[in-house]
Design a protein around this motif. Structure first.
Motif, PDB file in Angstrom:
ATOM      1  N   GLY A   1     -11.939  -9.169   4.714  1.00 46.65           N
ATOM      2  CA  GLY A   1     -11.911  -9.447   3.292  1.00 46.65           C
ATOM      3  C   GLY A   1     -10.514  -9.347   2.717  1.00 46.65           C
ATOM      4  N   GLU A   2      -9.756  -8.356   3.169  1.00 53.55           N
ATOM      5  CA  GLU A   2      -8.377  -8.199   2.695  1.00 53.55           C
ATOM      6  C   GLU A   2      -7.503  -9.361   3.142  1.00 53.55           C
ATOM      7  N   ARG A   3      -7.687  -9.793   4.385  1.00 57.19           N
ATOM      8  CA  ARG A   3      -6.909 -10.935   4.875  1.00 57.19           C
ATOM      9  C   ARG A   3      -7.210 -12.192   4.068  1.00 57.19           C
ATOM     10  N   GLN A   4      -8.489 -12.398   3.744  1.00 60.17           N
ATOM     11  CA  GLN A   4      -8.829 -13.610   2.999  1.00 60.17           C
ATOM     12  C   GLN A   4      -8.324 -13.535   1.560  1.00 60.17           C
ATOM     13  N   ARG A   5      -8.288 -12.343   0.987  1.00 62.31           N
ATOM     14  CA  ARG A   5      -7.704 -12.207  -0.356  1.00 62.31           C
ATOM     15  C   ARG A   5      -6.206 -12.505  -0.315  1.00 62.31           C
ATOM     16  N   ALA A   6      -5.562 -12.053   0.739  1.00 63.74           N
ATOM     17  CA  ALA A   6      -4.132 -12.370   0.892  1.00 63.74           C
ATOM     18  C   ALA A   6      -3.939 -13.878   1.027  1.00 63.74           C
ATOM     19  N   ALA A   7      -4.860 -14.534   1.718  1.00 64.04           N
ATOM     20  CA  ALA A   7      -4.777 -15.994   1.860  1.00 64.04           C
ATOM     21  C   ALA A   7      -4.973 -16.687   0.508  1.00 64.04           C
ATOM     22  N   VAL A   8      -5.850 -16.131  -0.326  1.00 65.32           N
ATOM     23  CA  VAL A   8      -6.034 -16.681  -1.673  1.00 65.32           C
ATOM     24  C   VAL A   8      -4.750 -16.497  -2.485  1.00 65.32           C
ATOM     25  N   ALA A   9      -4.144 -15.311  -2.384  1.00 68.35           N
ATOM     26  CA  ALA A   9      -2.879 -15.057  -3.088  1.00 68.35           C
ATOM     27  C   ALA A   9      -1.807 -16.033  -2.640  1.00 68.35           C
ATOM     28  N   ARG A  10      -1.747 -16.286  -1.334  1.00 71.00           N
ATOM     29  CA  ARG A  10      -0.769 -17.254  -0.809  1.00 71.00           C
ATOM     30  C   ARG A  10      -1.023 -18.639  -1.399  1.00 71.00           C
ATOM     31  N   ALA A  11      -2.291 -19.018  -1.551  1.00 74.90           N
ATOM     32  CA  ALA A  11      -2.621 -20.329  -2.118  1.00 74.90           C
ATOM     33  C   ALA A  11      -2.216 -20.432  -3.580  1.00 74.90           C
TER      34      ALA A  11
ATOM     35  N   ALA B   1       1.579  -8.689   4.572  1.00 67.95           N
ATOM     36  CA  ALA B   1       0.795  -9.414   3.569  1.00 67.95           C
ATOM     37  C   ALA B   1       1.701 -10.036   2.516  1.00 67.95           C
ATOM     38  N   ILE B   2       2.623  -9.254   1.973  1.00 69.07           N
ATOM     39  CA  ILE B   2       3.473  -9.781   0.909  1.00 69.07           C
ATOM     40  C   ILE B   2       4.408 -10.867   1.438  1.00 69.07           C
ATOM     41  N   GLU B   3       4.859 -10.742   2.656  1.00 71.10           N
ATOM     42  CA  GLU B   3       5.717 -11.780   3.243  1.00 71.10           C
ATOM     43  C   GLU B   3       4.944 -13.080   3.431  1.00 71.10           C
ATOM     44  N   ASN B   4       3.700 -12.977   3.875  1.00 76.57           N
ATOM     45  CA  ASN B   4       2.858 -14.164   4.015  1.00 76.57           C
ATOM     46  C   ASN B   4       2.639 -14.845   2.677  1.00 76.57           C
ATOM     47  N   ILE B   5       2.401 -14.041   1.652  1.00 76.07           N
ATOM     48  CA  ILE B   5       2.134 -14.590   0.328  1.00 76.07           C
ATOM     49  C   ILE B   5       3.379 -15.251  -0.251  1.00 76.07           C
ATOM     50  N   MET B   6       4.535 -14.647  -0.027  1.00 79.74           N
ATOM     51  CA  MET B   6       5.793 -15.175  -0.557  1.00 79.74           C
ATOM     52  C   MET B   6       6.241 -16.462   0.107  1.00 79.74           C
ATOM     53  N   LEU B   7       5.820 -16.693   1.332  1.00 79.37           N
ATOM     54  CA  LEU B   7       6.381 -17.770   2.144  1.00 79.37           C
ATOM     55  C   LEU B   7       6.337 -19.145   1.475  1.00 79.37           C
ATOM     56  N   PRO B   8       5.193 -19.589   0.905  1.00 80.16           N
ATOM     57  CA  PRO B   8       5.191 -20.912   0.270  1.00 80.16           C
ATOM     58  C   PRO B   8       6.185 -21.014  -0.883  1.00 80.16           C
ATOM     59  N   ALA B   9       6.380 -19.917  -1.621  1.00 77.51           N
ATOM     60  CA  ALA B   9       7.331 -19.935  -2.739  1.00 77.51           C
ATOM     61  C   ALA B   9       8.761 -20.073  -2.226  1.00 77.51           C
ATOM     62  N   LEU B  10       9.066 -19.377  -1.138  1.00 79.23           N
ATOM     63  CA  LEU B  10      10.412 -19.470  -0.565  1.00 79.23           C
ATOM     64  C   LEU B  10      10.665 -20.865  -0.007  1.00 79.23           C
TER      65      LEU B  10
ATOM     66  N   LEU C   1      -1.095  -9.733  -5.644  1.00 81.58           N
ATOM     67  CA  LEU C   1      -1.690  -8.639  -4.880  1.00 81.58           C
ATOM     68  C   LEU C   1      -2.475  -7.711  -5.803  1.00 81.58           C
ATOM     69  N   ASP C   2      -1.898  -7.433  -6.969  1.00 76.78           N
ATOM     70  CA  ASP C   2      -2.565  -6.577  -7.940  1.00 76.78           C
ATOM     71  C   ASP C   2      -3.793  -7.267  -8.518  1.00 76.78           C
ATOM     72  N   LEU C   3      -3.655  -8.547  -8.853  1.00 79.15           N
ATOM     73  CA  LEU C   3      -4.764  -9.316  -9.420  1.00 79.15           C
ATOM     74  C   LEU C   3      -5.962  -9.353  -8.475  1.00 79.15           C
ATOM     75  N   LEU C   4      -5.680  -9.440  -7.176  1.00 81.00           N
ATOM     76  CA  LEU C   4      -6.749  -9.557  -6.179  1.00 81.00           C
ATOM     77  C   LEU C   4      -7.156  -8.213  -5.584  1.00 81.00           C
ATOM     78  N   GLY C   5      -6.572  -7.143  -6.105  1.00 82.10           N
ATOM     79  CA  GLY C   5      -7.010  -5.803  -5.711  1.00 82.10           C
ATOM     80  C   GLY C   5      -6.588  -5.355  -4.332  1.00 82.10           C
ATOM     81  N   ILE C   6      -5.460  -5.873  -3.830  1.00 82.90           N
ATOM     82  CA  ILE C   6      -5.008  -5.462  -2.496  1.00 82.90           C
ATOM     83  C   ILE C   6      -3.545  -5.029  -2.520  1.00 82.90           C
ATOM     84  N   SER C   7      -3.106  -4.437  -3.624  1.00 83.68           N
ATOM     85  CA  SER C   7      -1.722  -3.964  -3.714  1.00 83.68           C
ATOM     86  C   SER C   7      -1.389  -2.975  -2.610  1.00 83.68           C
ATOM     87  N   ASN C   8      -2.387  -2.189  -2.211  1.00 89.30           N
ATOM     88  CA  ASN C   8      -2.147  -1.172  -1.178  1.00 89.30           C
ATOM     89  C   ASN C   8      -1.970  -1.767   0.213  1.00 89.30           C
TER      90      ASN C   8
END
Length: 220
Positions: free
Chosen positions: A144-154, A99-108, A125-132
């Motif tokens: 739901g967790e996958r879509q929150r990760a997608a929002v974080a990536r956006a 999840a964190i790698e997916n989210i980081m990718l656009p920034a990298l 991840l913390d803001l969207l409640g999926i730090s775990n």
């Protein structure tokens, strides 16, 4: 503050005019939903506003004067990466990454330092409640967790506008409602601007403006 203005844009494929000439202005902090029947051109409109597809006529201006469609391909990709975020019906997370790698990718990709990208991803991840879920791969996460990760990536590159195409269309009613609340909270807490195409009436109604696209005509 005006972020985006569509001026007399239309779209045709051969003799089929999908979008008839329309104008639209988006200001910072707006939450706009676009509804209408299937085949009305909603996704086409979203893709044009999001610089993913060029209009047949008219122009799309950002910040009053910048027309990204005049940029070369690499410059347009950089503009999109730095200024726009996207959430799709199917999360489109890369299955081999966590999840964190997916989210980081656009920034990298945008050239940010790994530590900076990681810190921002952890914050989201913390803001969207999926730090775990940060070290989980998409296959082990709920819809739901996958879509929150997608929002974080956006959100990772702090975009001016987030474009969402049926973001809750693949979620059950409980997770869809949670996602809708997340969008509203982001609008209120960080003045995030959203343009959302949806068939979901509940999501449409929490927007500031509901626009209806029917037979290629945008109704305000």
């Amino acid at each position: 503050m005006e972020l985006l203005r569509a001026k007399n844009i239309s779209k045709s494929y051969g003799n089929n005019q999908v979008l008839k000439p329309l104008d639209l202005t988006i200001n910072k902090g707006d939450f706009i939903s676009i509804t209408g029947p299937s085949g009305a051109g909603k996704t086409t409109l979203l893709q044009i506003l999001g610089t993913l597809e060029k209009p047949s006529d008219g122009e799309v201006l950002f910040n009053g004067s910048s027309n990204p469609y005049q940029l070369k391909e690499k410059q347009l990709a950089a503009f999109r990466s730095n200024h726009l975020g996207f959430v799709f019906q199917f999360h489109q997370l890369l299955p081999e990454f966590t999840a964190i790698e997916n989210i980081m990718l656009p920034a990298l990709i945008a050239g940010k330092a790994k530590k900076e990208a990681e810190n921002k991803a952890l914050e989201l991840l913390d803001l969207l409640g999926i730090s775990n879920q940060k070290d989980q791969k998409p296959s082990t996460m709920s819809g739901g967790e996958r879509q929150r990760a997608a929002v974080a990536r956006a959100l990772i590159n702090e975009p001016d506008i987030v474009f969402a195409d049926e973001p809750s269309g693949n979620l059950d009613s409980e997770n869809a409602e949670k996602l809708h609340h997340i969008f509203k909270e982001l609008q209120e807490s960080i003045t995030q601007t959203f343009i959302v195409v949806t068939h979901n009436e509940k999501l449409a109604q929490i927007a500031d403006r509901v626009l209806v696209l029917r037979d290629g005509v945008l109704q305000f």
